[in-house]
Design a protein around this motif. Structure first.
Motif, PDB file in Angstrom:
ATOM      1  N   VAL A  21     -15.462 -63.236  37.107  1.00 49.45           N
ATOM      2  CA  VAL A  21     -16.922 -63.383  37.512  1.00 49.45           C
ATOM      3  C   VAL A  21     -17.091 -62.500  38.735  1.00 49.45           C
ATOM      4  O   VAL A  21     -16.209 -62.329  39.472  1.00 49.45           O
ATOM      5  CB  VAL A  21     -17.297 -64.962  37.729  1.00 49.45           C
ATOM      6  N   ASP A  22     -18.529 -62.381  39.057  1.00 52.05           N
ATOM      7  CA  ASP A  22     -18.685 -61.346  40.153  1.00 52.05           C
ATOM      8  C   ASP A  22     -18.811 -62.135  41.278  1.00 52.05           C
ATOM      9  O   ASP A  22     -18.868 -61.557  42.441  1.00 52.05           O
ATOM     10  CB  ASP A  22     -19.911 -60.898  39.661  1.00 52.05           C
ATOM     11  N   SER A  23     -19.244 -63.316  41.330  1.00 51.54           N
ATOM     12  CA  SER A  23     -18.901 -64.299  42.699  1.00 51.54           C
ATOM     13  C   SER A  23     -17.779 -64.866  42.805  1.00 51.54           C
ATOM     14  O   SER A  23     -16.889 -65.018  42.066  1.00 51.54           O
ATOM     15  CB  SER A  23     -20.223 -65.062  42.760  1.00 51.54           C
ATOM     16  N   SER A  24     -17.763 -66.042  43.708  1.00 55.73           N
ATOM     17  CA  SER A  24     -16.680 -66.802  43.533  1.00 55.73           C
ATOM     18  C   SER A  24     -16.542 -67.672  42.580  1.00 55.73           C
ATOM     19  O   SER A  24     -17.591 -68.127  42.159  1.00 55.73           O
ATOM     20  CB  SER A  24     -16.514 -67.679  44.931  1.00 55.73           C
ATOM     21  N   ILE A  25     -15.563 -68.161  42.303  1.00 53.80           N
ATOM     22  CA  ILE A  25     -15.417 -69.212  40.877  1.00 53.80           C
ATOM     23  C   ILE A  25     -16.246 -70.510  41.130  1.00 53.80           C
ATOM     24  O   ILE A  25     -17.175 -71.091  40.484  1.00 53.80           O
ATOM     25  CB  ILE A  25     -14.013 -69.585  40.214  1.00 53.80           C
ATOM     26  N   ARG A  26     -15.879 -70.897  42.493  1.00 55.45           N
ATOM     27  CA  ARG A  26     -16.976 -72.198  42.954  1.00 55.45           C
ATOM     28  C   ARG A  26     -18.496 -71.918  42.681  1.00 55.45           C
ATOM     29  O   ARG A  26     -19.163 -72.684  42.216  1.00 55.45           O
ATOM     30  CB  ARG A  26     -16.398 -72.666  44.054  1.00 55.45           C
ATOM     31  N   GLU A  27     -18.909 -70.736  43.338  1.00 53.31           N
ATOM     32  CA  GLU A  27     -20.040 -70.448  43.200  1.00 53.31           C
ATOM     33  C   GLU A  27     -20.660 -70.379  41.853  1.00 53.31           C
ATOM     34  O   GLU A  27     -21.857 -70.961  41.336  1.00 53.31           O
ATOM     35  CB  GLU A  27     -20.505 -69.267  43.880  1.00 53.31           C
ATOM     36  N   VAL A 103     -19.191 -58.788  27.982  1.00 54.33           N
ATOM     37  CA  VAL A 103     -17.490 -59.092  27.839  1.00 54.33           C
ATOM     38  C   VAL A 103     -16.771 -57.995  28.541  1.00 54.33           C
ATOM     39  O   VAL A 103     -17.016 -56.743  28.379  1.00 54.33           O
ATOM     40  CB  VAL A 103     -17.148 -59.340  26.515  1.00 54.33           C
ATOM     41  N   LEU A 104     -15.859 -58.506  29.091  1.00 52.45           N
ATOM     42  CA  LEU A 104     -14.793 -57.399  30.036  1.00 52.45           C
ATOM     43  C   LEU A 104     -14.151 -56.636  28.855  1.00 52.45           C
ATOM     44  O   LEU A 104     -13.693 -57.111  27.562  1.00 52.45           O
ATOM     45  CB  LEU A 104     -13.865 -58.137  30.725  1.00 52.45           C
TER      46      LEU A 104
END
Length: 135
Positions: A21-27, A103-104
């Motif tokens: 993900v581009d942000s933190s997993i929590r965000e 998708v990656l």
């Protein structure tokens, strides 16, 4: 629920060297739980798989798959296919025309799954492939 998602995505993220993900997993978890349509499979009190997608663009009628995740110990049991079928059927029932995703590039298993559902290649960036399913 959120902590279950954080743990699952953190485990999966290890396989992608932090690029899931581009942000933190929590965000990211906060975002999808607040804004996305979220479907999950729980067995014996633990999350096995989930799908998060956006179905709120009523003008363009394009749905967007944000994440389809299956716990590594529970892959190849049909959970991803089941969730993807549910999302596609929900979008069709709402009158959506397309279902898009990114998708990656290195996620070959996911790419093959999406292709088996009829998703087609649209374009590519340095690390992601944009695919689309016409509903």
């Amino acid at each position: 629920m959120k902590e279950d998602l954080v743990l699952l995505l953190s485990l999966i993220d290890e396989n992608f060297q932090g690029g899931l993900v581009d942000s933190s997993i929590r965000e990211y978890c906060d975002k999808i739980l607040k804004n996305a349509t979220f479907l999950s499979i729980y067995k014996q009190g633990h999350i096995k798989a989930f799908i998060a997608y956006y179905d709120n663009d009523k003008k363009s009628l394009i749905g967007y798959l944000s994440m389809l995740a299956v716990h590594p110990e529970h892959q190849n049991k049909g959970y991803g296919k089941e969730l993807l079928n549910m999302a596609i059927n929900n979008l069709k029932n709402k009158g959506f025309k397309n279902f898009d995703l990114e998708v990656l590039i290195e996620n070959e298993i996911a790419i093959k799954l999406y292709q088996s559902f009829g998703f087609e290649f649209v374009n590519q960036t340095s690390n992601k492939i944009h695919m689309q399913l016409i509903l």
